[in-house]
Design a protein around this motif. Structure first.
Motif, PDB file in Angstrom:
ATOM      1  N   ARG A 162       0.817  -1.221   0.000  1.00  0.00           N
ATOM      2  CA  ARG A 162       0.000   0.000   0.000  1.00  0.00           C
ATOM      3  C   ARG A 162       0.851   1.272   0.000  1.00  0.00           C
ATOM      4  NH1 ARG A 162      -1.852  -3.458   3.762  1.00  0.00           N
ATOM      5  NH2 ARG A 162      -3.887  -4.461   3.395  1.00  0.00           N
ATOM      6  N   ILE A 163       2.147   1.126   0.285  1.00  0.00           N
ATOM      7  CA  ILE A 163       3.017   2.297   0.350  1.00  0.00           C
ATOM      8  C   ILE A 163       3.955   2.287  -0.847  1.00  0.00           C
ATOM      9  CG2 ILE A 163       4.699   3.578   1.716  1.00  0.00           C
ATOM     10  CD1 ILE A 163       3.776   1.957   4.166  1.00  0.00           C
ATOM     11  N   LEU A 164       3.908   3.340  -1.639  1.00  0.00           N
ATOM     12  CA  LEU A 164       4.846   3.481  -2.747  1.00  0.00           C
ATOM     13  C   LEU A 164       6.162   4.002  -2.193  1.00  0.00           C
ATOM     14  CD1 LEU A 164       5.415   3.426  -5.806  1.00  0.00           C
ATOM     15  CD2 LEU A 164       4.565   5.784  -5.907  1.00  0.00           C
ATOM     16  N   LYS A 165       7.237   3.216  -2.352  1.00  0.00           N
ATOM     17  CA  LYS A 165       8.549   3.596  -1.859  1.00  0.00           C
ATOM     18  C   LYS A 165       9.386   4.174  -2.990  1.00  0.00           C
ATOM     19  CE  LYS A 165       7.598  -0.004  -0.108  1.00  0.00           C
ATOM     20  NZ  LYS A 165       6.337  -0.707   0.231  1.00  0.00           N
ATOM     21  N   LEU A 166       9.885   5.392  -2.791  1.00  0.00           N
ATOM     22  CA  LEU A 166      10.703   6.060  -3.794  1.00  0.00           C
ATOM     23  C   LEU A 166      12.166   5.997  -3.387  1.00  0.00           C
ATOM     24  CD1 LEU A 166       8.575   9.325  -4.146  1.00  0.00           C
ATOM     25  CD2 LEU A 166       8.349   7.226  -5.495  1.00  0.00           C
ATOM     26  N   GLY A 167      13.018   5.723  -4.342  1.00  0.00           N
ATOM     27  CA  GLY A 167      14.453   5.714  -4.071  1.00  0.00           C
ATOM     28  C   GLY A 167      15.215   6.222  -5.272  1.00  0.00           C
ATOM     29  N   TYR A 168      16.501   6.404  -5.091  1.00  0.00           N
ATOM     30  CA  TYR A 168      17.385   6.716  -6.216  1.00  0.00           C
ATOM     31  C   TYR A 168      18.539   5.726  -6.127  1.00  0.00           C
ATOM     32  CZ  TYR A 168      19.735   9.332  -9.853  1.00  0.00           C
ATOM     33  OH  TYR A 168      20.320   9.683 -11.054  1.00  0.00           O
ATOM     34  N   SER A 169      18.533   4.760  -7.024  1.00  0.00           N
ATOM     35  CA  SER A 169      19.473   3.631  -6.970  1.00  0.00           C
ATOM     36  C   SER A 169      19.346   2.898  -5.632  1.00  0.00           C
ATOM     37  CB  SER A 169      20.916   4.118  -7.173  1.00  0.00           C
ATOM     38  OG  SER A 169      21.794   3.042  -7.402  1.00  0.00           O
ATOM     39  N   PHE A 170      18.108   2.816  -5.142  1.00  0.00           N
ATOM     40  CA  PHE A 170      17.907   2.244  -3.818  1.00  0.00           C
ATOM     41  C   PHE A 170      18.068   0.729  -3.801  1.00  0.00           C
ATOM     42  CE2 PHE A 170      15.578   1.050   0.059  1.00  0.00           C
ATOM     43  CZ  PHE A 170      16.219   1.890   0.964  1.00  0.00           C
ATOM     44  N   GLN A 171      17.959   0.082  -4.941  1.00  0.00           N
ATOM     45  CA  GLN A 171      18.190  -1.352  -4.967  1.00  0.00           C
ATOM     46  C   GLN A 171      19.629  -1.680  -4.561  1.00  0.00           C
ATOM     47  OE1 GLN A 171      16.241  -1.353  -8.914  1.00  0.00           O
ATOM     48  NE2 GLN A 171      15.549  -3.404  -8.386  1.00  0.00           N
ATOM     49  N   CYS A 172      20.560  -0.793  -4.915  1.00  0.00           N
ATOM     50  CA  CYS A 172      21.945  -0.958  -4.465  1.00  0.00           C
ATOM     51  C   CYS A 172      22.053  -0.731  -2.962  1.00  0.00           C
ATOM     52  CB  CYS A 172      22.856   0.026  -5.208  1.00  0.00           C
ATOM     53  SG  CYS A 172      22.982  -0.270  -6.984  1.00  0.00           S
ATOM     54  N   ASP A 173      21.292   0.259  -2.467  1.00  0.00           N
ATOM     55  CA  ASP A 173      21.293   0.511  -1.022  1.00  0.00           C
ATOM     56  C   ASP A 173      20.722  -0.679  -0.256  1.00  0.00           C
ATOM     57  OD1 ASP A 173      22.379   2.991  -1.426  1.00  0.00           O
ATOM     58  OD2 ASP A 173      20.492   4.081  -1.250  1.00  0.00           O
ATOM     59  N   VAL A 174      19.697  -1.312  -0.817  1.00  0.00           N
ATOM     60  CA  VAL A 174      19.098  -2.473  -0.154  1.00  0.00           C
ATOM     61  C   VAL A 174      20.131  -3.591  -0.019  1.00  0.00           C
ATOM     62  CG1 VAL A 174      17.418  -4.341  -0.435  1.00  0.00           C
ATOM     63  CG2 VAL A 174      16.707  -1.986  -0.767  1.00  0.00           C
ATOM     64  N   LYS A 175      20.958  -3.781  -1.035  1.00  0.00           N
ATOM     65  CA  LYS A 175      22.007  -4.803  -0.961  1.00  0.00           C
ATOM     66  C   LYS A 175      23.001  -4.463   0.150  1.00  0.00           C
ATOM     67  CE  LYS A 175      21.781  -6.082  -5.847  1.00  0.00           C
ATOM     68  NZ  LYS A 175      22.506  -6.109  -7.152  1.00  0.00           N
ATOM     69  N   GLN A 176      23.346  -3.176   0.263  1.00  0.00           N
ATOM     70  CA  GLN A 176      24.255  -2.757   1.313  1.00  0.00           C
ATOM     71  C   GLN A 176      23.632  -2.954   2.691  1.00  0.00           C
ATOM     72  OE1 GLN A 176      27.379  -1.841   0.776  1.00  0.00           O
ATOM     73  NE2 GLN A 176      27.792  -1.551   2.956  1.00  0.00           N
ATOM     74  N   LEU A 177      22.339  -2.661   2.794  1.00  0.00           N
ATOM     75  CA  LEU A 177      21.624  -2.876   4.048  1.00  0.00           C
ATOM     76  C   LEU A 177      21.593  -4.360   4.421  1.00  0.00           C
ATOM     77  CD1 LEU A 177      18.717  -0.376   3.383  1.00  0.00           C
ATOM     78  CD2 LEU A 177      20.216  -0.280   5.392  1.00  0.00           C
ATOM     79  N   ALA A 178      21.348  -5.204   3.423  1.00  0.00           N
ATOM     80  CA  ALA A 178      21.298  -6.644   3.670  1.00  0.00           C
ATOM     81  C   ALA A 178      22.660  -7.179   4.108  1.00  0.00           C
ATOM     82  CB  ALA A 178      20.812  -7.371   2.422  1.00  0.00           C
TER      83      ALA A 178
END
Length: 288
Positions: free
Chosen positions: A148-164
């Motif tokens: 239900r929440i639209l999440k906006l990022g800028y190259s956030f898929q790379c950030d998600v990998k760093q977070l993981a």
């Protein structure tokens, strides 16, 4: 800093480090070195600082942001999660301390910024992970995996990998739902987020705090505003794109931006993916 230790007080090497730090935008380290080694008279440093002062940068108070809220304890995390779950659109970004040792692993992600229309929450991931890891995992799962929440990022898929990589035992960073990467909406992504902000909003972002020490506590006011702006500006850019403004159109050759087709998910459960697809079609953050 490792390089400073290697310089061993050699003035010429220290001056070289100052110029490297300046080129990287690490102005806090520049000031620290200049004060420590009495290098206030370096001409190129003065020229660079004067150049930065002349540039026009976007400021957080130019966006519709009422509060920047630091979150480092249980109650604050719960309040932030409740607020974010009531939002239709949020902006995401994260920061970590740079590592200048060649070949070494990146430092753990220090903070996660989540912006709504009115507020920016800055989560102290290091402390929350130490104190309440299970609650942190649950709260971020509710946000990142919500259809239900639209999440906006800028190259956030790379950030998600760093977070993981930073928090490998947390489940919240292994999946995400309804993520829209702003950079994918444009054919020419050169200039990064700052360049995009300058093209659409008329002012870029001051990136000189990007390489600062994000593990120090408390963060400086400049760091907090920098971090908040990187998340909040994504919402402003999205609304400009959604509203099909002339400025946004000029960046894609006057074509209508079909932003919904760029929403992506990484889900372990295929049933959740189908549910996300249905929500995407029903999404009430509609084009005008």
């Amino acid at each position: 800093m490792f390089a400073e230790a290697k310089a061993n007080g050699d003035r010429q090497l220290i001056e070289f480090l100052v110029y490297l730090a300046m080129e990287a935008g690490y102005l806090e380290k520049v000031d620290e070195l200049c004060n420590r080694y009495c290098l206030a008279g370096l001409p190129k440093v003065q020229e660079r600082e004067a150049s930065l002062l002349r540039q026009r940068f976007l400021k957080i108070n130019e966006l519709v942001v009422d509060d920047i809220i630091w979150v480092d304890e249980l109650n604050g995390l719960g309040e932030a999660t409740c607020h974010i779950e009531g939002s239709k659109v949020v902006g995401l970004d994260c920061e970590w301390k740079p590592n200048y040792v060649k070949g070494s692993k990146p430092n753990k992600v220090s903070i996660l910024q989540i912006a709504s229309d009115k507020k920016v929450f800055i989560l102290d991931l290091i402390k929350l992970y130490e104190d309440v890891p299970d609650v942190l995992d649950n709260c971020l799962t509710r946000i990142l995996q919500s259809p239900r929440i639209l999440k906006l990022g800028y190259s956030f898929q790379c950030d998600v990998k760093q977070l993981a990589q930073s928090y490998g035992d947390l489940k919240c960073f292994k999946c995400y739902n309804m993520l829209l990467d702003i950079q994918n909406l444009f054919k020419d992504p050169r200039g990064g987020l700052s360049g995009l902000a300058e093209k659409i909003l008329g002012a870029g972002l001051n990136k000189t705090r990007r390489n600062s020490n994000w593990e120090q506590r408390p963060l400086t006011q400049n760091q907090l505003e920098y971090a908040a702006l990187d998340a909040a500006v994504l919402i402003e850019l999205f609304y400009r794109v959604r509203d099909n403004s002339h400025t946004a159109n000029s960046l894609v050759g006057n074509e209508k931006i079909e932003w919904k087709s760029h929403i992506v998910s990484h889900m372990d459960n295929p049933k959740k993916s189908r549910k996300e697809s249905r929500h995407r079609k029903e999404l009430n953050v509609e084009d005008n």
